[in-house]
Motif scaffolding. Structure first.
Motif, PDB file in Angstrom:
ATOM      1  N   GLU A 129       0.818  -1.213   0.000  1.00  0.00           N
ATOM      2  CA  GLU A 129       0.000   0.000   0.000  1.00  0.00           C
ATOM      3  C   GLU A 129       0.849   1.258   0.000  1.00  0.00           C
ATOM      4  OE1 GLU A 129      -2.857  -0.189   3.153  1.00  0.00           O
ATOM      5  OE2 GLU A 129      -3.612  -2.136   2.478  1.00  0.00           O
ATOM      6  N   ARG A 130       2.060   1.175   0.518  1.00  0.00           N
ATOM      7  CA  ARG A 130       2.931   2.338   0.583  1.00  0.00           C
ATOM      8  C   ARG A 130       4.151   2.084  -0.293  1.00  0.00           C
ATOM      9  NH1 ARG A 130      -0.144   1.500   4.412  1.00  0.00           N
ATOM     10  NH2 ARG A 130       1.000  -0.217   5.328  1.00  0.00           N
ATOM     11  N   THR A 131       4.192   2.781  -1.427  1.00  0.00           N
ATOM     12  CA  THR A 131       5.252   2.595  -2.414  1.00  0.00           C
ATOM     13  C   THR A 131       5.711   3.949  -2.944  1.00  0.00           C
ATOM     14  OG1 THR A 131       3.777   2.481  -4.330  1.00  0.00           O
ATOM     15  CG2 THR A 131       4.216   0.402  -3.162  1.00  0.00           C
ATOM     16  N   PHE A 132       6.903   3.956  -3.496  1.00  0.00           N
ATOM     17  CA  PHE A 132       7.404   5.166  -4.169  1.00  0.00           C
ATOM     18  C   PHE A 132       8.520   4.773  -5.122  1.00  0.00           C
ATOM     19  CE2 PHE A 132      10.085   4.742  -0.419  1.00  0.00           C
ATOM     20  CZ  PHE A 132      11.359   4.940  -0.931  1.00  0.00           C
ATOM     21  N   THR A 133       8.815   5.680  -6.041  1.00  0.00           N
ATOM     22  CA  THR A 133       9.973   5.582  -6.915  1.00  0.00           C
ATOM     23  C   THR A 133      10.668   6.933  -6.889  1.00  0.00           C
ATOM     24  OG1 THR A 133       8.929   3.958  -8.374  1.00  0.00           O
ATOM     25  CG2 THR A 133      10.777   5.203  -9.291  1.00  0.00           C
ATOM     26  N   VAL A 154       6.783  -1.331   3.479  1.00  0.00           N
ATOM     27  CA  VAL A 154       7.027  -0.234   2.536  1.00  0.00           C
ATOM     28  C   VAL A 154       7.872  -0.770   1.392  1.00  0.00           C
ATOM     29  CG1 VAL A 154       8.217   1.976   2.244  1.00  0.00           C
ATOM     30  CG2 VAL A 154       6.903   1.541   4.330  1.00  0.00           C
ATOM     31  N   PHE A 155       7.589  -0.296   0.185  1.00  0.00           N
ATOM     32  CA  PHE A 155       8.409  -0.638  -0.979  1.00  0.00           C
ATOM     33  C   PHE A 155       8.870   0.649  -1.634  1.00  0.00           C
ATOM     34  CE2 PHE A 155       9.303  -1.249  -5.390  1.00  0.00           C
ATOM     35  CZ  PHE A 155      10.021  -2.431  -5.418  1.00  0.00           C
ATOM     36  N   GLY A 156      10.161   0.745  -1.891  1.00  0.00           N
ATOM     37  CA  GLY A 156      10.700   1.904  -2.597  1.00  0.00           C
ATOM     38  C   GLY A 156      11.688   1.484  -3.659  1.00  0.00           C
ATOM     39  N   ALA A 157      11.630   2.144  -4.802  1.00  0.00           N
ATOM     40  CA  ALA A 157      12.582   1.903  -5.886  1.00  0.00           C
ATOM     41  C   ALA A 157      13.400   3.168  -6.103  1.00  0.00           C
ATOM     42  CB  ALA A 157      11.854   1.517  -7.179  1.00  0.00           C
TER      43      ALA A 157
END
Length: 193
Positions: A129-133, A154-157
């Motif tokens: 639900e919480r992602t960013f690039t 959390v997922f971040g690229a």
């Protein structure tokens, strides 16, 4: 394009006791900035499994943030881990992908579909639900404090440079078993405040 050394310096300055798992070619740049090496688990030799190790540590130590710095090629080898992370939903877990478009540790071969693939899109499809690039260090400077306050998973690229040398130059870094031994000791006997 983000320089990995600059990115990691920003993370280290905000670490506050986080367990960090730098995978593959992230190991040397993290080693260079880390001020708490007894909380680092340098992970090499099992491409794609760092995110799974991070999940286990996050579940075992829910009082500490756990940050995994994985490569795009490495994560592609174990995409199922994202669904498992979401299913377990540890609030202290962050999976950060250093997206450079190549298998840097094995000679720089391009990852499949590198110009078509959205790692953030994959994470959202898996249920994060919480992602960013982030494409620039300016985006990191403007948003990192907020991203680190999010409840996980959390997922971040991060779209990064290729770290020179691959894994060939990394053999002097601590091995996984030594890191796990130091981590276990640190967590059993935290330093006095």
């Amino acid at each position: 394009m983000i320089r990995v050394s600059e990115l990691f310096a920003r993370f280290e300055s905000r670490r506050d006791g986080a367990i960090v798992i730098p995978c593959q070619t992230a190991r040397q740049p993290w080693f260079d900035v880390s001020r708490e090496p007894d909380l680092d688990v340098h992970f090499r030799g099992c491409m794609g499994k760092g995110s799974s190790l991070g999940l286990g540590l996050a579940m075992a130590r829910p009082e500490r943030p756990v940050w995994v710095f994985d490569g795009d090629g490495s994560l592609l080898m174990n995409l199922g881990t994202m669904a498992t992370i979401v299913a377990q939903a540890p609030p202290n877990y962050s999976l950060f992908v250093l997206e450079n478009g190549v298998y840097a540790g094995t000679g720089g071969q391009p990852v499949p579909a590198r110009d078509k693939l959205s790692f953030e899109g994959l994470a959202r499809a898996a249920g994060f639900e919480r992602t960013f690039t982030a494409d620039t260090i300016q985006q990191v400077d403007q948003n990192l404090d907020a991203w680190l306050q999010w409840t996980g998973p959390v997922f971040g690229a991060f779209r990064t440079e290729i770290v020179p040398g691959g894994n060939r130059l990394r053999d002097q870094l601590p091995h996984l078993w030594d890191c796990l031994g130091r981590l276990r000791s640190r967590l059993a006997h935290p330093p006095a405040s």
